[in-house]
Structure formats: structure tokens, C-alpha cells
Design an enzyme around this catalytic site. Structure first.
Site, PDB file in Angstrom:
ATOM      1  N   SER A 172       0.807  -1.226   0.000  1.00 41.01           N
ATOM      2  CA  SER A 172       0.000   0.000   0.000  1.00 41.01           C
ATOM      3  C   SER A 172       0.844   1.282   0.000  1.00 41.01           C
ATOM      4  CB  SER A 172      -0.953   0.010   1.199  1.00 41.01           C
ATOM      5  OG  SER A 172      -1.916  -0.999   1.041  1.00 41.01           O
ATOM      6  N   LYS A 193      -8.958  -4.861  12.053  1.00 39.56           N
ATOM      7  CA  LYS A 193     -10.144  -4.385  11.317  1.00 39.56           C
ATOM      8  C   LYS A 193     -11.437  -4.359  12.147  1.00 39.56           C
ATOM      9  CE  LYS A 193      -8.652  -5.339   6.639  1.00 39.56           C
ATOM     10  NZ  LYS A 193      -8.726  -6.196   5.455  1.00 39.56           N
ATOM     11  N   ASP A 195     -12.886  -2.857   1.284  1.00 43.14           N
ATOM     12  CA  ASP A 195     -12.717  -4.260   0.858  1.00 43.14           C
ATOM     13  C   ASP A 195     -13.983  -4.726   0.141  1.00 43.14           C
ATOM     14  OD1 ASP A 195     -10.167  -4.617   1.865  1.00 43.14           O
ATOM     15  OD2 ASP A 195     -10.839  -5.431   3.782  1.00 43.14           O
ATOM     16  N   ALA A 252     -12.340 -16.247   9.173  1.00 41.09           N
ATOM     17  CA  ALA A 252     -13.507 -15.580   9.776  1.00 41.09           C
ATOM     18  C   ALA A 252     -13.097 -14.238  10.373  1.00 41.09           C
ATOM     19  CB  ALA A 252     -14.121 -16.482  10.848  1.00 41.09           C
ATOM     20  N   ARG A 295      -9.843 -21.657  11.708  1.00 39.70           N
ATOM     21  CA  ARG A 295      -9.032 -22.305  12.745  1.00 39.70           C
ATOM     22  C   ARG A 295      -9.764 -22.247  14.084  1.00 39.70           C
ATOM     23  NH1 ARG A 295      -3.349 -19.456  14.013  1.00 39.70           N
ATOM     24  NH2 ARG A 295      -4.782 -17.708  14.296  1.00 39.70           N
ATOM     25  N   LEU A 306      -7.229 -14.163  -1.332  1.00 36.13           N
ATOM     26  CA  LEU A 306      -7.142 -12.716  -1.109  1.00 36.13           C
ATOM     27  C   LEU A 306      -5.712 -12.262  -0.859  1.00 36.13           C
ATOM     28  CD1 LEU A 306     -10.163 -12.900  -1.124  1.00 36.13           C
ATOM     29  CD2 LEU A 306     -10.260 -11.493   0.921  1.00 36.13           C
ATOM     30  N   TYR A 342      -2.096 -11.317  -1.608  1.00 33.40           N
ATOM     31  CA  TYR A 342      -1.507 -10.849  -2.868  1.00 33.40           C
ATOM     32  C   TYR A 342       0.017 -10.762  -2.801  1.00 33.40           C
ATOM     33  CZ  TYR A 342      -1.110  -6.298  -0.629  1.00 33.40           C
ATOM     34  OH  TYR A 342      -0.782  -5.270   0.240  1.00 33.40           O
TER      35      TYR A 342
HETATM   36  P1  NAP Z   1      -7.685 -10.995  10.392  1.00 42.11           P
HETATM   37  O1  NAP Z   1      -8.910 -10.226  10.688  1.00 42.11           O
HETATM   38  O2  NAP Z   1      -6.539 -10.909  11.344  1.00 42.11           O
HETATM   39  O3  NAP Z   1      -8.089 -12.531  10.156  1.00 42.11           O
HETATM   40  C1  NAP Z   1      -7.089 -13.483   9.913  1.00 42.11           C
HETATM   41  C2  NAP Z   1      -7.728 -14.827   9.586  1.00 42.11           C
HETATM   42  O4  NAP Z   1      -6.655 -15.737   9.272  1.00 42.11           O
HETATM   43  C3  NAP Z   1      -8.521 -15.445  10.728  1.00 42.11           C
HETATM   44  O5  NAP Z   1      -9.581 -16.208  10.196  1.00 42.11           O
HETATM   45  C4  NAP Z   1      -7.471 -16.365  11.376  1.00 42.11           C
HETATM   46  O6  NAP Z   1      -8.027 -17.455  12.084  1.00 42.11           O
HETATM   47  C5  NAP Z   1      -6.767 -16.881  10.141  1.00 42.11           C
HETATM   48  N1  NAP Z   1      -5.420 -17.370  10.443  1.00 42.11           N
HETATM   49  C6  NAP Z   1      -4.335 -16.640  10.809  1.00 42.11           C
HETATM   50  N2  NAP Z   1      -3.269 -17.457  10.995  1.00 42.11           N
HETATM   51  C7  NAP Z   1      -3.704 -18.725  10.756  1.00 42.11           C
HETATM   52  C8  NAP Z   1      -3.074 -20.004  10.762  1.00 42.11           C
HETATM   53  N3  NAP Z   1      -1.773 -20.137  11.076  1.00 42.11           N
HETATM   54  N4  NAP Z   1      -3.814 -21.094  10.437  1.00 42.11           N
HETATM   55  C9  NAP Z   1      -5.115 -20.965  10.110  1.00 42.11           C
HETATM   56  N5  NAP Z   1      -5.772 -19.772  10.080  1.00 42.11           N
HETATM   57  C10 NAP Z   1      -5.074 -18.673  10.402  1.00 42.11           C
HETATM   58  O7  NAP Z   1      -7.050 -10.539   8.962  1.00 42.11           O
HETATM   59  P2  NAP Z   1      -7.827  -9.941   7.686  1.00 42.11           P
HETATM   60  O8  NAP Z   1      -7.770  -8.485   7.742  1.00 42.11           O
HETATM   61  O9  NAP Z   1      -9.114 -10.653   7.557  1.00 42.11           O
HETATM   62  O10 NAP Z   1      -6.816 -10.376   6.494  1.00 42.11           O
HETATM   63  C11 NAP Z   1      -6.632 -11.724   6.152  1.00 42.11           C
HETATM   64  C12 NAP Z   1      -5.785 -11.843   4.886  1.00 42.11           C
HETATM   65  O11 NAP Z   1      -6.475 -11.280   3.773  1.00 42.11           O
HETATM   66  C13 NAP Z   1      -4.431 -11.126   4.972  1.00 42.11           C
HETATM   67  O12 NAP Z   1      -3.441 -11.916   4.362  1.00 42.11           O
HETATM   68  C14 NAP Z   1      -4.655  -9.859   4.164  1.00 42.11           C
HETATM   69  O13 NAP Z   1      -3.452  -9.353   3.583  1.00 42.11           O
HETATM   70  C15 NAP Z   1      -5.616 -10.376   3.089  1.00 42.11           C
HETATM   71  N6  NAP Z   1      -6.412  -9.299   2.523  1.00 42.11           N
HETATM   72  C16 NAP Z   1      -6.168  -8.943   1.231  1.00 42.11           C
HETATM   73  C17 NAP Z   1      -6.872  -7.909   0.662  1.00 42.11           C
HETATM   74  C18 NAP Z   1      -6.601  -7.517  -0.763  1.00 42.11           C
HETATM   75  O14 NAP Z   1      -6.867  -6.368  -1.109  1.00 42.11           O
HETATM   76  N7  NAP Z   1      -6.137  -8.428  -1.606  1.00 42.11           N
HETATM   77  C19 NAP Z   1      -7.829  -7.215   1.409  1.00 42.11           C
HETATM   78  C20 NAP Z   1      -8.083  -7.630   2.722  1.00 42.11           C
HETATM   79  C21 NAP Z   1      -7.350  -8.662   3.269  1.00 42.11           C
HETATM   80  P3  NAP Z   1      -8.438 -17.331  13.649  1.00 42.11           P
HETATM   81  O15 NAP Z   1      -9.789 -16.688  13.680  1.00 42.11           O
HETATM   82  O16 NAP Z   1      -8.405 -18.719  14.130  1.00 42.11           O
HETATM   83  O17 NAP Z   1      -7.363 -16.446  14.282  1.00 42.11           O
END
Ligand code: NAP
Length: 276
Positions: free
Chosen positions: A16, A65, A101, A126, A151, A221, A223
Site C-alpha cells: 500500500s 479491522k 474491501d 472468519a 481455525r 485474497l 496478494y
Molecule cells: P484478520 O482479521 O486478522 O483474520 C485473519 C484470519 O486468518 C482469521 O480467520 C485467522 O483465524 C486466520 N489465520 C491466521 N493465521 C492462521 C493459521 N496459522 N492457520 C489458520 N488460520 C489462520 O485478517 P484480515 O484483515 O481478515 O486479512 C486476512 C488476509 O487477507 C491477509 O493476508 C490480508 O493481507 C488479506 N487481505 C487482502 C486484501 C486484498 O486487497 N487483496 C484485502 C483484505 C485482506 P483465527 O480466527 O483462528 O485467528
């Protein structure tokens, strides 16, 4: 000069700063954008600091978030519906939360609308991104059923219950279970919203031992890297795959518009970042 940032933990993976600084320069705007790592335990005091030091806005990424919401003065309609914020606008001491998003994910999945609306979708994760994805799926492209595989099962259950009046059947499941291969086999579209596979842990996949099929669409998602281990194994099985880059550009363009009132030239930005 106006200051902007992305806050997260970790946050060094984010492209970003490069994108927004290039977009500010392309518009001749006297603005800067930086990455700020904020430990979850310090979120409240660090947001107060950003506010008092005059940041005009910031993006919000893992894991803030949802937890940022009580620290904001207002949410727009989309962020309220999703229950997560990825963009904050700061004007005259008031912090307003948005969720771009939604627009980013909508653009990413639009080419697969037909497959989505006729099938079972497996949504991995989630967290904040899963919330935006579920909002778009249930409002714009309702599938036959959504399986939320996470998870932490309680978090999957809470998310399913938050969207229980959406009209789409939503089933919470554990991501770690013996029946995982069968659940994935029944899903035509698989969408990863977990951070598993993101730099620097690029060998990891949220579906390590799962075999994919030719008729499946697998969307990640993440990247960074552009092709994750999950997408590589799906592509090798002949499935259709898509990474998170299209979403990245489109959520950023919407944030940019909220902050500056100007349109980001996404095509030009892709070329400038040499990834388009
Ligand atoms: P978040 O709110 O912190 O959620 C993370 C998720 O990943 C939770 O479901 C978590 O499970 C799971 N997780 C983390 N470590 C894990 C592991 N070792 N094994 C299994 N599950 C695991 O993060 P977020 O904001 O949703 O973002 C998630 C991902 O999406 C990131 O990589 C982010 O860069 C990407 N993203 C990309 C875009 C884009 O524009 N392309 C936009 C938004 C997000 P638990 O609930 O069990 O902790």
C-alpha cells in the site's frame, strides 16, 4: 502536507505505501503514506497519537479491522453492515470508518458470479476480510450455501450468526478436521481470506493436503506473493485460480477517492508498479 498510513501487525508485507505514494505523485498531491506497525495491546493509544499528530486518514489491516471499531466516532453504512473497517477518514477531530474491501472483493469475484451463484462456496477464515467477503457474497452473488472454515471455530460460529438473516444458508466448520477433503470436494468455489501463505511464510497453505478438481474456482485474497502455495496447487490440478491483486488495487482506489476526492488511475498504477 497531508499524512496517511496503513496500520497493522505485521504490516511490512503491504504494497500500500508504494501504491498510494505513486498515486499521490501522479495527481501532484503533497501527501505521504507510510506503514505503521501497531501491536494489538497498544491500539487505543496509538490511534489517539495518529489523531493528535494530524494524520488525515489511514488503512487498517490484520489484525485490527474489527477491534478498531470502538475507537472510531462513526461508521459508514458498508462498514456497519460488514462489522469491519479497512479505511479511516480523519476530519476535524472526527474519525469515520469505511470498508473498501467491499468494492475490492466485488471486483475480484465478478468474473466468477455464475459459478458462485450456482454452487456451495467454502470461505476460509472468519476475520475482517471474511466479513467483507461474506457481505458481498450474500448481498450481490448469493451462493446455494456458504461453509465458513476457520481455525477458531467460535469465530466461524459468530460470523455465521452475524449473517444469519442474510437468506443464504451459512454453516460454520473447523478448518482442522478429518472431513476437510470432503467439504472442499462439495464446494465449487473456494475463497481464502486467512493470512496463511502470505509473505514471509510463502510455503504455507490453509489447505495443505487437499486435492482440487478441474471444475473448481480457487480465489486467494493474499496478494504477496502473487501466486500463493494454495493457488499453485489448485492450478496444478487444473482448477481456475485468481489471486488478491485485483482486490488490492480496487480497495485502494476506493480509499484514495474517500481521502482525496480523486480517481486513482488503476491501469497506470499497475504499470508503475510493474505488475500489470
Ligand atoms: P484478520 O482479521 O486478522 O483474520 C485473519 C484470519 O486468518 C482469521 O480467520 C485467522 O483465524 C486466520 N489465520 C491466521 N493465521 C492462521 C493459521 N496459522 N492457520 C489458520 N488460520 C489462520 O485478517 P484480515 O484483515 O481478515 O486479512 C486476512 C488476509 O487477507 C491477509 O493476508 C490480508 O493481507 C488479506 N487481505 C487482502 C486484501 C486484498 O486487497 N487483496 C484485502 C483484505 C485482506 P483465527 O480466527 O483462528 O485467528
Amino acid at each position: 502536507m497531508q499524512r496517511y498510513a496503513i496500520i497493522g501487525h505485521p504490516v511490512s508485507h503491504s504494497d500500500s505505501p508504494q501504491l498510494h505514494n505513486a498515486a499521490f505523485a501522479a495527481h501532484g498531491l503533497d501527501c505521504t503514506y507510510e506503514a505503521i506497525d501497531i501491536d494489538p495491546a497498544e491500539l487505543a493509544e496509538r490511534i489517539a497519537e495518529l489523531k493528535s499528530s494530524g494524520f488525515a486518514g489511514f488503512n487498517v489491516t490484520i489484525p485490527h479491522k474489527e477491534t478498531i471499531i470502538p475507537l472510531l466516532n462513526r461508521l459508514d453504512e458498508g462498514a456497519r453492515a460488514v462489522g469491519a473497517v479497512n479505511t479511516v477518514v480523519h476530519r476535524d477531530g472526527v474519525l469515520v470508518g469505511f470498508n473498501t474491501d467491499i468494492q475490492g472483493f466485488q471486483t475480484l469475484i465478478a468474473p466468477y458470479a455464475q459459478s458462485i451463484s450456482t454452487s456451495v462456496v467454502a470461505l476460509l477464515g472468519a476475520g475482517g476480510a471474511a466479513r467483507a467477503a461474506l457481505h458481498v457474497l450474500t448481498t450481490a452473488f448469493p451462493p446455494k450455501r456458504v461453509l465458513i472454515l476457520n481455525r477458531t471455530i467460535e469465530r466461524a460460529e459468530n460470523l455465521a450468526s452475524a449473517f444469519s438473516t442474510s437468506g443464504t444458508p451459512i454453516v460454520p466448520e473447523s478448518l482442522f478436521q478429518d472431513g476437510l477433503q470432503d467439504l472442499i470436494k462439495t464446494s465449487t468455489v473456494i475463497i481464502n481470506t486467512t493470512s496463511v501463505g502470505m509473505k514471509p511464510y510463502t510455503d504455507a497453505s490453509p489447505l495443505e493436503d487437499v486435492k482440487f478438481q478441474k471444475n473448481q474456482v480457487v480465489i486467494d485474497l493474499v496478494y504477496t506473493p502473487r501466486e500463493t502455495a494454495l493457488l499453485k496447487s489448485a492450478r496444478n490440478a487444473g482448477a481456475t485460480v485468481a489471486g488478491g491483486l485485483e482486490m488490492f488495487f480496487n480497495q485502494a482506489a476506493e480509499s484514495f477517492r474517500l481521502w482525496t476526492g480523486k480517481e486513482m488511475d488503476v491501469k497506470k498504477m499497475k504499470e508503475m508498479m510493474e505488475i500489470g
